[in-house]
Each structure stands twice: as C-alpha cells, then as structure tokens.
Design a protein around this motif. Structure first.
Motif, PDB file in Angstrom:
ATOM      1  N   ILE A   4       0.865  -1.176   0.000  1.00 13.33           N
ATOM      2  CA  ILE A   4       0.000   0.000   0.000  1.00 13.33           C
ATOM      3  C   ILE A   4       0.895   1.218   0.000  1.00 13.33           C
ATOM      4  CG2 ILE A   4      -1.699   1.331   1.280  1.00 13.33           C
ATOM      5  CD1 ILE A   4      -2.910  -1.245   2.215  1.00 13.33           C
ATOM      6  N   ILE A   5       0.661   2.087  -0.943  1.00 12.64           N
ATOM      7  CA  ILE A   5       1.462   3.292  -1.086  1.00 12.64           C
ATOM      8  C   ILE A   5       0.579   4.476  -0.732  1.00 12.64           C
ATOM      9  CG2 ILE A   5       2.834   4.632  -2.712  1.00 12.64           C
ATOM     10  CD1 ILE A   5       2.939   1.993  -4.397  1.00 12.64           C
ATOM     11  N   CYS A   6       1.023   5.314   0.190  1.00 16.90           N
ATOM     12  CA  CYS A   6       0.236   6.494   0.569  1.00 16.90           C
ATOM     13  C   CYS A   6       0.824   7.733  -0.080  1.00 16.90           C
ATOM     14  CB  CYS A   6       0.229   6.685   2.089  1.00 16.90           C
ATOM     15  SG  CYS A   6      -0.769   5.443   2.895  1.00 16.90           S
ATOM     16  N   PHE A   7      -0.030   8.505  -0.655  1.00 21.52           N
ATOM     17  CA  PHE A   7       0.381   9.758  -1.260  1.00 21.52           C
ATOM     18  C   PHE A   7      -0.423  10.874  -0.615  1.00 21.52           C
ATOM     19  CE2 PHE A   7       1.391   6.565  -4.320  1.00 21.52           C
ATOM     20  CZ  PHE A   7       2.662   6.933  -4.718  1.00 21.52           C
ATOM     21  N   PHE A   8       0.270  11.876  -0.129  1.00 21.47           N
ATOM     22  CA  PHE A   8      -0.371  12.993   0.533  1.00 21.47           C
ATOM     23  C   PHE A   8      -0.441  14.146  -0.442  1.00 21.47           C
ATOM     24  CE2 PHE A   8       1.638  10.332   3.632  1.00 21.47           C
ATOM     25  CZ  PHE A   8       0.607  10.115   4.519  1.00 21.47           C
ATOM     26  N   LEU A   9      -1.614  14.391  -0.950  1.00 23.51           N
ATOM     27  CA  LEU A   9      -1.804  15.477  -1.901  1.00 23.51           C
ATOM     28  C   LEU A   9      -2.476  16.614  -1.146  1.00 23.51           C
ATOM     29  CD1 LEU A   9      -3.087  13.294  -4.834  1.00 23.51           C
ATOM     30  CD2 LEU A   9      -0.796  14.191  -4.476  1.00 23.51           C
ATOM     31  N   SER A  37      -2.198  -1.474  -4.526  1.00 21.67           N
ATOM     32  CA  SER A  37      -3.209  -0.576  -3.975  1.00 21.67           C
ATOM     33  C   SER A  37      -2.506   0.674  -3.489  1.00 21.67           C
ATOM     34  CB  SER A  37      -3.945  -1.230  -2.801  1.00 21.67           C
ATOM     35  OG  SER A  37      -4.709  -2.319  -3.258  1.00 21.67           O
ATOM     36  N   PHE A  38      -3.189   1.803  -3.572  1.00 25.22           N
ATOM     37  CA  PHE A  38      -2.610   3.059  -3.113  1.00 25.22           C
ATOM     38  C   PHE A  38      -3.718   3.981  -2.632  1.00 25.22           C
ATOM     39  CE2 PHE A  38      -3.504   3.472  -7.583  1.00 25.22           C
ATOM     40  CZ  PHE A  38      -3.973   4.768  -7.754  1.00 25.22           C
ATOM     41  N   VAL A  39      -3.334   4.916  -1.789  1.00 21.79           N
ATOM     42  CA  VAL A  39      -4.288   5.844  -1.180  1.00 21.79           C
ATOM     43  C   VAL A  39      -3.964   7.252  -1.640  1.00 21.79           C
ATOM     44  CG1 VAL A  39      -5.125   6.817   1.000  1.00 21.79           C
ATOM     45  CG2 VAL A  39      -4.606   4.375   0.848  1.00 21.79           C
ATOM     46  N   LYS A  64      -9.499   0.753 -10.002  1.00 18.85           N
ATOM     47  CA  LYS A  64     -10.712   0.355  -9.290  1.00 18.85           C
ATOM     48  C   LYS A  64     -10.717   1.093  -7.960  1.00 18.85           C
ATOM     49  CE  LYS A  64     -13.296  -3.366  -7.267  1.00 18.85           C
ATOM     50  NZ  LYS A  64     -13.396  -4.768  -6.927  1.00 18.85           N
ATOM     51  N   LEU A  65     -11.816   1.798  -7.671  1.00 17.71           N
ATOM     52  CA  LEU A  65     -11.980   2.431  -6.366  1.00 17.71           C
ATOM     53  C   LEU A  65     -12.351   1.339  -5.375  1.00 17.71           C
ATOM     54  CD1 LEU A  65     -12.128   5.010  -4.624  1.00 17.71           C
ATOM     55  CD2 LEU A  65     -14.543   5.173  -5.276  1.00 17.71           C
ATOM     56  N   VAL A  66     -11.498   1.147  -4.379  1.00 18.02           N
ATOM     57  CA  VAL A  66     -11.685   0.069  -3.410  1.00 18.02           C
ATOM     58  C   VAL A  66     -12.507   0.545  -2.218  1.00 18.02           C
ATOM     59  CG1 VAL A  66     -10.494  -1.542  -1.863  1.00 18.02           C
ATOM     60  CG2 VAL A  66      -9.537  -1.024  -4.118  1.00 18.02           C
ATOM     61  N   LYS A  67     -12.166   1.741  -1.688  1.00 17.94           N
ATOM     62  CA  LYS A  67     -12.937   2.281  -0.571  1.00 17.94           C
ATOM     63  C   LYS A  67     -12.635   3.767  -0.408  1.00 17.94           C
ATOM     64  CE  LYS A  67      -9.875   1.253   3.313  1.00 17.94           C
ATOM     65  NZ  LYS A  67      -9.732   0.621   4.608  1.00 17.94           N
ATOM     66  N   THR A  68     -13.519   4.429   0.323  1.00 16.12           N
ATOM     67  CA  THR A  68     -13.330   5.837   0.656  1.00 16.12           C
ATOM     68  C   THR A  68     -13.453   5.988   2.168  1.00 16.12           C
ATOM     69  OG1 THR A  68     -15.676   6.372   0.431  1.00 16.12           O
ATOM     70  CG2 THR A  68     -14.312   6.616  -1.541  1.00 16.12           C
ATOM     71  N   SER A  84      -9.893  13.497   3.161  1.00 13.47           N
ATOM     72  CA  SER A  84     -10.673  12.500   2.440  1.00 13.47           C
ATOM     73  C   SER A  84      -9.683  11.477   1.904  1.00 13.47           C
ATOM     74  CB  SER A  84     -11.440  13.138   1.285  1.00 13.47           C
ATOM     75  OG  SER A  84     -12.454  13.977   1.774  1.00 13.47           O
ATOM     76  N   LEU A  85      -9.982  10.204   2.118  1.00 16.57           N
ATOM     77  CA  LEU A  85      -9.098   9.116   1.711  1.00 16.57           C
ATOM     78  C   LEU A  85      -9.769   8.293   0.618  1.00 16.57           C
ATOM     79  CD1 LEU A  85      -8.160   7.923   5.308  1.00 16.57           C
ATOM     80  CD2 LEU A  85      -6.889   9.525   3.876  1.00 16.57           C
ATOM     81  N   PHE A  86      -9.047   8.063  -0.458  1.00 14.06           N
ATOM     82  CA  PHE A  86      -9.545   7.273  -1.571  1.00 14.06           C
ATOM     83  C   PHE A  86      -8.535   6.165  -1.842  1.00 14.06           C
ATOM     84  CE2 PHE A  86     -11.388  11.416  -1.950  1.00 14.06           C
ATOM     85  CZ  PHE A  86     -12.691  11.188  -2.386  1.00 14.06           C
ATOM     86  N   THR A  87      -8.958   4.915  -1.663  1.00 15.45           N
ATOM     87  CA  THR A  87      -8.082   3.769  -1.898  1.00 15.45           C
ATOM     88  C   THR A  87      -8.430   3.175  -3.263  1.00 15.45           C
ATOM     89  OG1 THR A  87      -8.012   3.305   0.468  1.00 15.45           O
ATOM     90  CG2 THR A  87      -7.298   1.539  -1.004  1.00 15.45           C
ATOM     91  N   PHE A  88      -7.406   3.028  -4.099  1.00 18.05           N
ATOM     92  CA  PHE A  88      -7.558   2.489  -5.450  1.00 18.05           C
ATOM     93  C   PHE A  88      -6.682   1.257  -5.609  1.00 18.05           C
ATOM     94  CE2 PHE A  88      -8.229   7.046  -5.801  1.00 18.05           C
ATOM     95  CZ  PHE A  88      -9.366   7.140  -6.580  1.00 18.05           C
ATOM     96  N   ARG A  89      -7.033   0.444  -6.613  1.00 20.90           N
ATOM     97  CA  ARG A  89      -6.167  -0.647  -7.035  1.00 20.90           C
ATOM     98  C   ARG A  89      -5.858  -0.436  -8.518  1.00 20.90           C
ATOM     99  NH1 ARG A  89      -8.946  -5.182  -5.890  1.00 20.90           N
ATOM    100  NH2 ARG A  89      -9.732  -5.385  -7.991  1.00 20.90           N
TER     101      ARG A  89
END
Length: 126
Positions: A4-9, A37-39, A64-68, A84-89
């Motif tokens: 899981i890779i987190c990116f802070f935008l 997967s990444f956030v 694919k949007l996995v969860k918010t 707001s957190l958006f997890t994608f694959r």
C-alpha cells in the motif's frame, strides 16, 4: 501481500480554481505498479459541507476504487479539518487522470460556485 502506497496530496497549494490542464507533468505524476493498492489523501473539512467527488468517471479498465473514508487531522477533536481518503487498485498498465472537484453536493451549478476547487491527479501504471 500487495503493498500500500500512501500519497499525501495537499489541497491548499496543489489545487487550483478554474479549469485545470490535462498535462501529465513529472512534478505531479503518480507512478504505481499494476496490482498495487494506493491511497490518495486530500485535505478536506466535512463540517463545511464540501466534499471531494470525481468530476468525470474513472477509467475503470485501469483503476478500481476500493474504498473511501475520512480522517480527522487532530483525532482529539470531534470535528474540524481532516482528509478525504480514496483507496484504489491499479488494474492494468496505462495512463489516466483522476479529475476531482471539491463541492457542496446540493449546489445546482457547482462550476459557478466560487468556492468550488479543482484538482487533477495524473497516474501512470507500470
């Protein structure tokens, strides 16, 4: 296990008003591996009524949007600024741009609202 890779935008400085460009620049290009997967984490404040939504549908062949979710900046406070957190694959190799806007959902003409903010997140999947 997939990483899981987190990116802070950061909204206030990485976000602009008006119509953004569609250029994929190296400065803001997010590169991820197929299957990872990444956030994406965007500054937000749920108490204002504004929230992040997609301005255009996602390219679901690539992402694919996995969860918010939502996370408070200061967990000791019940409300206030947060993220707001958006997890994608990443589904397959390619390039796409996620187009966001920070809006109040009940406002009819969202583009005319002077407080609407726009953001683009270019993504390269390798």
């Amino acid at each position: 296990m997939r990483s899981i890779i987190c990116f802070f935008l950061i909204l206030f400085g990485a976000c602009s008003t008006g119509n953004p460009t569609n250029e994929m620049t190296q400065e803001n290009l997010l590169t991820v591996k197929k299957g990872d997967s990444f956030v994406i984490k965007l500054d937000a404040n749920m108490g204002t009524g504004y929230l992040w939504e997609f301005r255009e549908p996602l390219d679901t062949t690539l992402l694919k949007l996995v969860k918010t979710g939502y996370e408070l900046a200061d967990p000791k406070k019940d409300n206030g600024p947060g993220y707001s957190l958006f997890t994608f694959r990443a589904e397959k190799a390619g390039e796409t741009i996620i187009k966001w806007w920070y809006i109040r959902p009940w406002v009819k003409d969202k583009a005319a609202d002077p407080h609407t903010r726009y953001k683009e997140t270019p993504i390269r999947i390798i």
